[in-house]
Design a protein around this motif. Structure first.
Motif, mmCIF file in Angstrom:
data_model
loop_
_atom_site.group_PDB
_atom_site.id
_atom_site.type_symbol
_atom_site.label_atom_id
_atom_site.label_comp_id
_atom_site.label_asym_id
_atom_site.label_seq_id
_atom_site.Cartn_x
_atom_site.Cartn_y
_atom_site.Cartn_z
ATOM 1 N N UNK A 234 73.400 0.558 37.025
ATOM 2 C CA UNK A 234 72.180 1.359 37.198
ATOM 3 C C UNK A 234 71.265 1.190 35.982
ATOM 4 N N UNK A 235 71.878 1.207 34.814
ATOM 5 C CA UNK A 235 71.093 0.992 33.590
ATOM 6 C C UNK A 235 70.484 -0.406 33.585
ATOM 7 N N UNK B 235 66.644 -1.482 32.934
ATOM 8 C CA UNK B 235 66.315 -2.370 31.807
ATOM 9 C C UNK B 235 65.533 -3.604 32.270
ATOM 10 N N UNK B 236 65.967 -4.197 33.361
ATOM 11 C CA UNK B 236 65.272 -5.407 33.849
ATOM 12 C C UNK B 236 63.878 -5.028 34.364
ATOM 13 N N UNK B 237 63.799 -3.866 35.037
ATOM 14 C CA UNK B 237 62.499 -3.412 35.534
ATOM 15 C C UNK B 237 61.521 -3.200 34.371
ATOM 16 N N UNK C 255 73.688 -9.951 31.728
ATOM 17 C CA UNK C 255 74.339 -8.641 31.848
ATOM 18 C C UNK C 255 75.829 -8.802 32.118
ATOM 19 N N UNK C 256 76.582 -7.702 32.010
ATOM 20 C CA UNK C 256 77.989 -7.756 32.410
ATOM 21 C C UNK C 256 78.120 -8.155 33.894
ATOM 22 N N UNK C 257 79.273 -8.697 34.266
ATOM 23 C CA UNK C 257 79.483 -9.172 35.642
ATOM 24 C C UNK C 257 79.160 -8.105 36.689
ATOM 25 N N UNK C 258 79.552 -6.846 36.381
ATOM 26 C CA UNK C 258 79.395 -5.803 37.405
ATOM 27 C C UNK C 258 77.928 -5.450 37.658
ATOM 28 N N UNK C 259 77.023 -5.952 36.826
ATOM 29 C CA UNK C 259 75.591 -5.673 37.000
ATOM 30 C C UNK C 259 74.885 -6.759 37.800
ATOM 31 N N UNK C 260 75.528 -7.897 37.949
ATOM 32 C CA UNK C 260 74.784 -9.075 38.419
ATOM 33 C C UNK C 260 74.220 -8.920 39.832
ATOM 34 N N UNK C 261 74.986 -8.264 40.706
ATOM 35 C CA UNK C 261 74.491 -8.096 42.080
ATOM 36 C C UNK C 261 73.232 -7.229 42.079
ATOM 37 N N UNK C 262 73.225 -6.187 41.256
ATOM 38 C CA UNK C 262 72.047 -5.308 41.186
ATOM 39 C C UNK C 262 70.855 -6.068 40.621
#
Ligand code: PEP
Length: 262
Positions: A20-21, A25-27, A49-56
């Motif tokens: 979510x963060x 951050x990317x926005x 980003x960490x792996x768990x962020x990549x889909x978002x």
């Protein structure tokens, strides 16, 4: 005559920001770059980003048609199978990653990654159409014993022993003593090692391919010191850790053309 290399400003978030963060951050980074009229032809911008962020991140980048690139912080040397906890290059490619960081000093140090393993990871990236961002750099002890370029040169040689000459590649020169220490190398030190690394790449890949490789400097890069690094003929960008989590700072680094060196 040399090719024109588009500078790359890459942000390694390390183990910071949940998914979510990451979206926020990317926005914010996209808005800040837009407000500054950032031209991605002047400097490509990528986040790791960490792996768990990549889909978002993928969903946001694709929905908003952002020009920000992204990639993973590591890759498995293997493509699939019984490798608990590892992430295949196939998965990164499926998430439209462009890049993957390989051989970061924190992986070498805390996960005992050898040059041999790093070489296999580089080939895994190539197999999956990802551009490896190969990190090399000497520790403070290495610097004292061997000087600045000996260890990075041997790391590049080992990692690229079987590298296909025509595959795209980014090399990040990151002196370990400069990472997260607030004590960056001088622009001249970074420039000298980058020139030696390009000569090494020329030996391994030939002049034409070596000329296309972007060599980044990493280690305590900030808005205030980026311009000096970018003036070095063989430095084509930066790999940024801590400062990539501060949008104004990171966007300022990407906008290095607007700064006056101090
Ligand atoms: C890094 O981790 O790759 C890095 C360069 O960190 P920092 O910018 O915080 O020194």
């Amino acid at each position: 005559m040399g090719v024109t290399r588009t500078p790359l400003i890459a942000g390694n978030w390390k183990m910071n920001e949940d998914h979510l963060q990451a979206i926020a951050l990317v926005q914010k980074l996209a808005w800040t770059l837009k407000d500054a009229n950032h031209d991605f032809a002047d400097a490509e911008v990528a986040v790791f980003p960490p792996f768990t962020d990549l889909r978002s991140v993928q969903t946001l980048v694709s929905a908003d048609k952002l020009e920000i690139a992204y990639g993973g912080q590591d890759i498995s040397a293997n493509d699939s199978g019984a490798y608990t906890g590892e992430i295949s290059g196939a998965f990164l490619a499926k998430l439209d990653c462009s890049y993957v960081i390989i051989g970061h000093s924190e992986r070498r140090q805390y996960h005992n990654e050898s040059d041999e393993l790093i070489g296999r990871k580089v080939l895994a990236a190539v197999r999956h159409g990802l551009v490896p961002v190969l990190c090399v750099g000497e520790t403070a002890e290495d610097l004292e014993k061997f000087g600045a370029s000996a260890v990075p040169v041997s790391q590049v040689k080992a990692a690229l022993a079987d590298f296909p000459k025509d595959a795209p590649l980014v090399v990040a020169y990151e002196p370990v003593w400069a990472i997260g220490s607030g004590k960056a190398a001088t622009a001249e030190q970074a420039g000298e090692v980058a020139t030696v690394l390009r000569a090494t790449l020329t030996e391994i890949l030939g002049a034409e391919a070596a000329d296309k490789v972007r060599i980044l400097y990493g280690g305590s890069v900030k808005k205030a010191n980026i311009a000096g690094f970018m003036k070095q003929k063989d430095v084509d960008g930066a790999l940024v850790g801590g400062a990539s989590l501060d949008v104004d700072e990171f966007a300022g680094i990407a906008q290095f053309g607007k700064h006056v060196t101090v």
